[in-house]
Design a protein around this motif. Structure first.
Motif, mmCIF file in Angstrom:
data_model
loop_
_atom_site.group_PDB
_atom_site.id
_atom_site.type_symbol
_atom_site.label_atom_id
_atom_site.label_comp_id
_atom_site.label_asym_id
_atom_site.label_seq_id
_atom_site.Cartn_x
_atom_site.Cartn_y
_atom_site.Cartn_z
ATOM 1 N N LEU A 59 -6.097 3.154 6.208
ATOM 2 C CA LEU A 59 -6.810 2.195 5.352
ATOM 3 C C LEU A 59 -7.678 2.910 4.327
ATOM 4 O O LEU A 59 -7.677 2.563 3.142
ATOM 5 C CB LEU A 59 -7.680 1.263 6.200
ATOM 6 C CG LEU A 59 -6.965 0.189 7.006
ATOM 7 C CD1 LEU A 59 -7.944 -0.513 7.936
ATOM 8 C CD2 LEU A 59 -6.280 -0.810 6.094
ATOM 9 N N VAL A 60 -8.406 3.901 4.779
ATOM 10 C CA VAL A 60 -9.289 4.654 3.879
ATOM 11 C C VAL A 60 -8.469 5.339 2.790
ATOM 12 O O VAL A 60 -8.821 5.293 1.608
ATOM 13 C CB VAL A 60 -10.140 5.677 4.661
ATOM 14 C CG1 VAL A 60 -10.852 6.638 3.728
ATOM 15 C CG2 VAL A 60 -11.146 4.948 5.550
ATOM 16 N N SER A 61 -7.361 5.922 3.184
ATOM 17 C CA SER A 61 -6.496 6.604 2.218
ATOM 18 C C SER A 61 -5.987 5.633 1.147
ATOM 19 O O SER A 61 -6.012 5.943 -0.050
ATOM 20 C CB SER A 61 -5.323 7.249 2.948
ATOM 21 O OG SER A 61 -4.453 7.876 2.050
ATOM 22 N N GLN A 62 -5.546 4.458 1.591
ATOM 23 C CA GLN A 62 -5.062 3.449 0.639
ATOM 24 C C GLN A 62 -6.176 2.988 -0.292
ATOM 25 O O GLN A 62 -5.957 2.827 -1.498
ATOM 26 C CB GLN A 62 -4.506 2.239 1.391
ATOM 27 C CG GLN A 62 -3.206 2.504 2.097
ATOM 28 C CD GLN A 62 -2.772 1.318 2.950
ATOM 29 O OE1 GLN A 62 -3.487 0.329 3.067
ATOM 30 N NE2 GLN A 62 -1.603 1.428 3.547
ATOM 31 N N MET A 63 -7.346 2.788 0.265
ATOM 32 C CA MET A 63 -8.459 2.302 -0.547
ATOM 33 C C MET A 63 -8.932 3.368 -1.541
ATOM 34 O O MET A 63 -9.343 3.047 -2.659
ATOM 35 C CB MET A 63 -9.601 1.830 0.350
ATOM 36 C CG MET A 63 -9.246 0.562 1.119
ATOM 37 S SD MET A 63 -10.505 0.040 2.269
ATOM 38 C CE MET A 63 -11.767 -0.523 1.141
ATOM 39 N N GLU A 64 -8.885 4.625 -1.130
ATOM 40 C CA GLU A 64 -9.309 5.707 -2.023
ATOM 41 C C GLU A 64 -8.391 5.839 -3.232
ATOM 42 O O GLU A 64 -8.830 6.299 -4.292
ATOM 43 C CB GLU A 64 -9.359 7.032 -1.259
ATOM 44 C CG GLU A 64 -10.544 7.158 -0.355
ATOM 45 C CD GLU A 64 -10.573 8.455 0.430
ATOM 46 O OE1 GLU A 64 -11.668 8.805 0.888
ATOM 47 O OE2 GLU A 64 -9.527 9.110 0.608
ATOM 48 N N GLN A 65 -7.150 5.440 -3.091
ATOM 49 C CA GLN A 65 -6.219 5.515 -4.222
ATOM 50 C C GLN A 65 -6.609 4.541 -5.338
ATOM 51 O O GLN A 65 -6.276 4.758 -6.496
ATOM 52 C CB GLN A 65 -4.790 5.238 -3.755
ATOM 53 C CG GLN A 65 -4.241 6.336 -2.880
ATOM 54 C CD GLN A 65 -2.860 6.016 -2.348
ATOM 55 O OE1 GLN A 65 -2.213 5.077 -2.786
ATOM 56 N NE2 GLN A 65 -2.415 6.800 -1.394
ATOM 57 N N GLY A 66 -7.316 3.472 -4.968
ATOM 58 C CA GLY A 66 -7.810 2.529 -5.960
ATOM 59 C C GLY A 66 -6.753 1.606 -6.538
ATOM 60 O O GLY A 66 -6.998 0.966 -7.562
ATOM 61 N N LEU A 70 -5.282 -0.988 -4.852
ATOM 62 C CA LEU A 70 -5.222 -2.281 -4.177
ATOM 63 C C LEU A 70 -5.903 -3.364 -5.009
ATOM 64 O O LEU A 70 -6.962 -3.130 -5.586
ATOM 65 C CB LEU A 70 -5.920 -2.215 -2.811
ATOM 66 C CG LEU A 70 -5.304 -1.315 -1.751
ATOM 67 C CD1 LEU A 70 -6.196 -1.291 -0.504
ATOM 68 C CD2 LEU A 70 -3.916 -1.792 -1.386
ATOM 69 N N PRO A 71 -5.296 -4.549 -5.047
ATOM 70 C CA PRO A 71 -5.989 -5.675 -5.681
ATOM 71 C C PRO A 71 -7.268 -5.980 -4.900
ATOM 72 O O PRO A 71 -7.377 -5.651 -3.716
ATOM 73 C CB PRO A 71 -4.995 -6.840 -5.548
ATOM 74 C CG PRO A 71 -3.683 -6.229 -5.186
ATOM 75 C CD PRO A 71 -3.977 -4.910 -4.556
ATOM 76 N N LEU A 72 -8.211 -6.608 -5.546
ATOM 77 C CA LEU A 72 -9.513 -6.871 -4.950
ATOM 78 C C LEU A 72 -9.404 -7.571 -3.599
ATOM 79 O O LEU A 72 -10.053 -7.178 -2.627
ATOM 80 C CB LEU A 72 -10.384 -7.695 -5.907
ATOM 81 C CG LEU A 72 -11.769 -8.052 -5.393
ATOM 82 C CD1 LEU A 72 -12.565 -6.794 -5.074
ATOM 83 C CD2 LEU A 72 -12.496 -8.925 -6.396
ATOM 84 N N GLU A 73 -8.599 -8.618 -3.514
ATOM 85 C CA GLU A 73 -8.469 -9.373 -2.259
ATOM 86 C C GLU A 73 -7.928 -8.493 -1.130
ATOM 87 O O GLU A 73 -8.411 -8.553 -0.003
ATOM 88 C CB GLU A 73 -7.564 -10.597 -2.447
ATOM 89 C CG GLU A 73 -8.189 -11.692 -3.270
ATOM 90 C CD GLU A 73 -9.460 -12.248 -2.632
ATOM 91 O OE1 GLU A 73 -9.492 -12.471 -1.411
ATOM 92 O OE2 GLU A 73 -10.435 -12.453 -3.382
ATOM 93 N N GLU A 74 -6.950 -7.676 -1.431
ATOM 94 C CA GLU A 74 -6.383 -6.798 -0.407
ATOM 95 C C GLU A 74 -7.374 -5.695 -0.027
ATOM 96 O O GLU A 74 -7.474 -5.305 1.132
ATOM 97 C CB GLU A 74 -5.065 -6.193 -0.874
ATOM 98 C CG GLU A 74 -4.359 -5.477 0.263
ATOM 99 C CD GLU A 74 -2.885 -5.301 0.032
ATOM 100 O OE1 GLU A 74 -2.325 -4.402 0.674
ATOM 101 O OE2 GLU A 74 -2.306 -6.054 -0.760
ATOM 102 N N ALA A 75 -8.107 -5.193 -1.001
ATOM 103 C CA ALA A 75 -9.126 -4.182 -0.717
ATOM 104 C C ALA A 75 -10.203 -4.764 0.197
ATOM 105 O O ALA A 75 -10.655 -4.099 1.137
ATOM 106 C CB ALA A 75 -9.752 -3.668 -2.011
#
Length: 80
Positions: free
Chosen positions: A22-29, A31-36
């Motif tokens: 999850l952290v890795s995916q979020m760090e990529q930036g 993700l749409p706001l809702e998914e983030a």
């Protein structure tokens, strides 16, 4: 991505792996706001359940190392 299970049914290691993903995916930036936001909420759930598992393990160790109110093992101290 890891199969999403209820956090309290996962092992500690599975929770940590999912959290890392999850952290890795979020760090990529990307993700749409809702998914983030959903990922952030899931991360909080994983962290809380992992903290509880660690607390439970610590309590079990405390119980196992105490006999008749006396510590049966020496306290482990690091040289930090």
């Amino acid at each position: 991505m890891t199969t999403r299970k209820k956090a309290d049914t996962q092992t500690f290691e599975q929770s940590m792996q999912e959290l890392e993903n999850l952290v890795s995916q979020m760090e990529q930036g990307d993700l749409p706001l809702e998914e983030a936001l959903k990922s952030f909420e899931r991360g909080i759930e994983l962290v809380r359940n992992s903290q509880q598992k660690l607390k439970d393990a610590e309590q079990k160790i405390q119980i196992l190392t105490t006999q008749n109110g006396q510590q049966t093992l020496d306290v482990f101290e690091t040289n930090n």
